[in-house]
Design an enzyme around this catalytic site. Structure first.
Site, PDB file in Angstrom:
ATOM      1  N   ASN A 229       0.836  -1.209   0.000  1.00  0.00           N
ATOM      2  CA  ASN A 229       0.000   0.000   0.000  1.00  0.00           C
ATOM      3  C   ASN A 229       0.865   1.251   0.000  1.00  0.00           C
ATOM      4  O   ASN A 229       1.718   1.418   0.868  1.00  0.00           O
ATOM      5  CB  ASN A 229      -0.895   0.004   1.243  1.00  0.00           C
ATOM      6  CG  ASN A 229      -1.936  -1.082   1.166  1.00  0.00           C
ATOM      7  OD1 ASN A 229      -2.903  -0.975   0.406  1.00  0.00           O
ATOM      8  ND2 ASN A 229      -1.739  -2.154   1.912  1.00  0.00           N
ATOM      9  N   GLU A 261      -0.259  -0.563  -4.565  1.00  0.00           N
ATOM     10  CA  GLU A 261      -1.675  -0.225  -4.402  1.00  0.00           C
ATOM     11  C   GLU A 261      -1.813   1.240  -4.000  1.00  0.00           C
ATOM     12  O   GLU A 261      -1.202   1.682  -3.028  1.00  0.00           O
ATOM     13  CB  GLU A 261      -2.336  -1.131  -3.347  1.00  0.00           C
ATOM     14  CG  GLU A 261      -2.377  -2.587  -3.782  1.00  0.00           C
ATOM     15  CD  GLU A 261      -3.308  -3.447  -2.929  1.00  0.00           C
ATOM     16  OE1 GLU A 261      -4.002  -2.919  -2.040  1.00  0.00           O
ATOM     17  OE2 GLU A 261      -3.333  -4.675  -3.176  1.00  0.00           O
ATOM     18  N   GLU A 348     -12.411  -7.160  -2.863  1.00  0.00           N
ATOM     19  CA  GLU A 348     -11.921  -7.204  -1.479  1.00  0.00           C
ATOM     20  C   GLU A 348     -13.034  -7.641  -0.529  1.00  0.00           C
ATOM     21  O   GLU A 348     -14.204  -7.391  -0.799  1.00  0.00           O
ATOM     22  CB  GLU A 348     -11.525  -5.802  -1.011  1.00  0.00           C
ATOM     23  CG  GLU A 348     -10.395  -5.176  -1.741  1.00  0.00           C
ATOM     24  CD  GLU A 348     -10.016  -3.847  -1.087  1.00  0.00           C
ATOM     25  OE1 GLU A 348      -8.818  -3.582  -1.036  1.00  0.00           O
ATOM     26  OE2 GLU A 348     -10.905  -3.094  -0.637  1.00  0.00           O
TER      27      GLU A 348
HETATM   28  P1  C2E Z   1      -6.731  -2.106   2.619  1.00  0.00           P
HETATM   29  O1  C2E Z   1      -5.562  -1.773   1.767  1.00  0.00           O
HETATM   30  O2  C2E Z   1      -8.074  -1.951   1.991  1.00  0.00           O
HETATM   31  O3  C2E Z   1      -6.491  -3.581   3.152  1.00  0.00           O
HETATM   32  C1  C2E Z   1      -7.490  -4.534   3.306  1.00  0.00           C
HETATM   33  C2  C2E Z   1      -7.984  -4.583   4.726  1.00  0.00           C
HETATM   34  O4  C2E Z   1      -9.152  -5.370   4.767  1.00  0.00           O
HETATM   35  C3  C2E Z   1      -6.994  -5.235   5.689  1.00  0.00           C
HETATM   36  O5  C2E Z   1      -7.152  -4.624   6.960  1.00  0.00           O
HETATM   37  C4  C2E Z   1      -7.507  -6.661   5.724  1.00  0.00           C
HETATM   38  O6  C2E Z   1      -7.129  -7.355   6.900  1.00  0.00           O
HETATM   39  C5  C2E Z   1      -8.998  -6.421   5.694  1.00  0.00           C
HETATM   40  N1  C2E Z   1      -9.726  -7.570   5.163  1.00  0.00           N
HETATM   41  C6  C2E Z   1      -9.301  -8.465   4.264  1.00  0.00           C
HETATM   42  N2  C2E Z   1     -10.248  -9.374   3.991  1.00  0.00           N
HETATM   43  C7  C2E Z   1     -11.313  -9.055   4.742  1.00  0.00           C
HETATM   44  C8  C2E Z   1     -12.629  -9.627   4.897  1.00  0.00           C
HETATM   45  O7  C2E Z   1     -13.003 -10.636   4.300  1.00  0.00           O
HETATM   46  N3  C2E Z   1     -13.475  -9.015   5.745  1.00  0.00           N
HETATM   47  C9  C2E Z   1     -13.108  -7.913   6.434  1.00  0.00           C
HETATM   48  N4  C2E Z   1     -13.997  -7.381   7.257  1.00  0.00           N
HETATM   49  N5  C2E Z   1     -11.889  -7.333   6.308  1.00  0.00           N
HETATM   50  C10 C2E Z   1     -10.994  -7.902   5.471  1.00  0.00           C
HETATM   51  P2  C2E Z   1      -5.916  -4.085   7.783  1.00  0.00           P
HETATM   52  O8  C2E Z   1      -4.753  -5.014   7.653  1.00  0.00           O
HETATM   53  O9  C2E Z   1      -6.412  -3.741   9.136  1.00  0.00           O
HETATM   54  O10 C2E Z   1      -5.517  -2.779   7.009  1.00  0.00           O
HETATM   55  C11 C2E Z   1      -6.369  -1.671   6.992  1.00  0.00           C
HETATM   56  C12 C2E Z   1      -5.865  -0.596   6.075  1.00  0.00           C
HETATM   57  O11 C2E Z   1      -4.640  -0.036   6.567  1.00  0.00           O
HETATM   58  C13 C2E Z   1      -5.525  -1.108   4.682  1.00  0.00           C
HETATM   59  O12 C2E Z   1      -6.721  -1.199   3.951  1.00  0.00           O
HETATM   60  C14 C2E Z   1      -4.598  -0.011   4.192  1.00  0.00           C
HETATM   61  O13 C2E Z   1      -5.343   1.092   3.729  1.00  0.00           O
HETATM   62  C15 C2E Z   1      -3.897   0.401   5.457  1.00  0.00           C
HETATM   63  N6  C2E Z   1      -2.557  -0.224   5.468  1.00  0.00           N
HETATM   64  C16 C2E Z   1      -2.203  -1.488   5.823  1.00  0.00           C
HETATM   65  N7  C2E Z   1      -0.886  -1.666   5.675  1.00  0.00           N
HETATM   66  C17 C2E Z   1      -0.389  -0.503   5.188  1.00  0.00           C
HETATM   67  C18 C2E Z   1       0.927  -0.053   4.805  1.00  0.00           C
HETATM   68  O14 C2E Z   1       1.922  -0.784   4.833  1.00  0.00           O
HETATM   69  N8  C2E Z   1       1.030   1.232   4.340  1.00  0.00           N
HETATM   70  C19 C2E Z   1      -0.046   2.054   4.256  1.00  0.00           C
HETATM   71  N9  C2E Z   1       0.155   3.305   3.794  1.00  0.00           N
HETATM   72  N10 C2E Z   1      -1.274   1.676   4.595  1.00  0.00           N
HETATM   73  C20 C2E Z   1      -1.463   0.411   5.049  1.00  0.00           C
HETATM   74 CA    CA Z   2      -8.563  -1.825  -0.142  1.00  0.00          CA
HETATM   75 CA    CA Z   3      -4.738  -2.248  -0.124  1.00  0.00          CA
END
Ligand code: C2E
Ligand code: CA
Ligand code: CA
Length: 389
Positions: A229, A261, A348
């Site tokens: 991301n 992404e 997603e």
């Molecule tokens: P995102 O890029 O949209 O990542 C997908 C999020 O949806 C992830 O949450 C993932 O665990 C969650 N997810 C995946 N499958 C499902 C599902 O079936 N149901 C539900 N309810 N959720 C699901 P996570 O890991 O908590 O990350 C949240 C957001 O934080 C990410 O959304 C992204 O925008 C941000 N993020 C995570 N890692 C990074 C990073 O390394 N850098 C940056 N800039 N942002 C990050």
């Molecule tokens: Ca996403």
């Molecule tokens: Ca993403």
């Protein structure tokens, strides 16, 4: 977590009474207001859930939304309206954008069961974070220390092919392995990093972890692309394409192994500069993916101008498909549009078999979600992969 206090704001006394009855059956302690003005003047007791009718004489529901945003209300909000569902969607979006927690909406007339199910569903989890902890947002100093102490770790979630079940990519998702609190989700610290100029450093930590992991999988015979991301700020560095080039060289990898992404919202900031950088990244062979598609403001023109190789449909549409025909129509349209523009489509938040089936029928290319796997540490991907295939 149990939500006990529920407030209903509806000028129709009958309907308010009906909502109260159902809420009591669902275990809530209830209170009703038949005028929005009265509510705004008298609201003192903290509510855990607020059920709000959008259409009321005098002060309407949208004004109440503004009021609730103004007092930083953290209750879960349920919107009801007699208008068509378009109005509900817009109001829901408006409320979310102002920082309110919208838990659902109902079109009038609605049945006892629909409301009851919605209310009962609330007591499970307030949002869909994969890990829950009761902590305050960590301070900048703590985050700086965490980054230098190597407390940031990266989890990986598979992107599964819908046509043949092949897995060719994973998404890298950062977590903070806190010595006292355990694993902390990105929602608790990404915005702190963004607001205090730490996001570039964080992104590079994730990129290094992801490339090292990719190398290690490769050495074990597993070819796996990894998606990272990218935040808006990082996309403003003009020498990003060169830096990324050095990164893949360092790990002796091909740039096509990396998918970057980018959210629509990030893309829209300083668009010309980002377009320059993204185009050069694509020319160097990196894949570009437009994330959370459908939630931002990008136009068809931008989709066409930026050489994206992939669209990720936001999980709010995907998860709503089973109950909302309009969400299904949106998903279907995005898939058709993406394919016409020669892009691959990833859905997603796929959590159910029914959802997977509809996406397969719509010719969606890939899916990501709890149905297949939750994000996991890099060393678990290998065994997950052998079991899955
Ligand atoms: P995102 O890029 O949209 O990542 C997908 C999020 O949806 C992830 O949450 C993932 O665990 C969650 N997810 C995946 N499958 C499902 C599902 O079936 N149901 C539900 N309810 N959720 C699901 P996570 O890991 O908590 O990350 C949240 C957001 O934080 C990410 O959304 C992204 O925008 C941000 N993020 C995570 N890692 C990074 C990073 O390394 N850098 C940056 N800039 N942002 C990050
Ligand atoms: Ca996403
Ligand atoms: Ca993403």
């Amino acid at each position: 977590m149990n939500y006990s206090r529920l407030v209903v704001i509806d000028d129709e006394a009958d309907l308010a009474g009906f909502v109260c009855d159902v809420a009591e059956q669902a275990g809530f302690d209830v209170e009703q207001f038949h005028s929005a003005r009265l509510f705004m003047d008298q609201y003192k007791r903290r509510a855990d859930v607020i059920v709000l009718d959008l259409m009321m004489p005098g002060v309407d529901g949208i004004e109440v939304i503004r009021f609730l945003a103004g007092i930083d209300c953290d209750a879960l909000l349920i919107l009801i309206s007699g208008f068509d569902s378009g109005v509900l969607h817009s109001a829901q979006k408006l409320a979310s954008e102002q920082g309110l927690n919208v838990a659902g909406s109902l079109s009038k007339p609605f049945r006892h069961d629909a409301l009851y199910q919605l209310l009962r569903g609330l007591s499970v989890t307030p949002n869909n974070l994969p890990c829950h902890i009761n902590i305050e947002t960590p301070s900048v100093d703590e985050l700086i220390k965490a980054m230098s102490n190597d407390e940031l770790v990266v989890y990986y979630q598979p992107k599964v092919g819908l046509n043949g079940n092949n897995v060719t990519a994973v998404e890298a998702l950062v977590r903070w392995n806190h010595p006292n609190y355990g694993l902390i989700c990105p929602a608790f610290f990404i915005s702190t990093a963004e607001q205090h100029g730490l996001i570039d450093e964080l992104t590079w930590i994730v990129l290094e972890h992801a490339m090292a992991q990719c190398r290690s999988w490769h050495d074990q015979g597993l070819e796996m692309r990894v998606a990272v991301n990218m935040s808006a700020n990082t996309l403003k560095e003009l020498n990003l394409p060169e830096q990324m080039g050095h990164l893949v060289q360092k790990y002796n990898q091909d740039s096509s192994q990396l998918i970057l992404e980018v959210t629509e919202t990030a893309l829209m900031q300083e668009l010309t500069k980002s377009l320059d950088i993204l185009t050069r990244l694509r020319m160097k062979g990196f894949h570009l993916s437009i994330d959370d598609f459908g939630t931002g403001y990008s136009s068809l023109l931008q989709l066409h101008r930026v050489p994206f190789s992939e669209i990720k449909i936001d999980r709010s549409f995907v998860s709503a498909m089973e109950s909302d025909p309009e969400a299904t129509a949106i998903v279907e349209t995005i898939i058709m549009l993406g394919h016409k523009l020669k892009m691959k489509i990833v859905a997603e938040g796929v959590e159910t078999e029914t959802c997977r089936e509809s996406l397969t029928n719509m010719a969606c290319d890939q899916a990501q979600g709890y149905l297949f796997a939750k994000p996991m540490p890099g060393n678990e991907i290998f065994s997950w992969f052998s079991q899955y295939s």
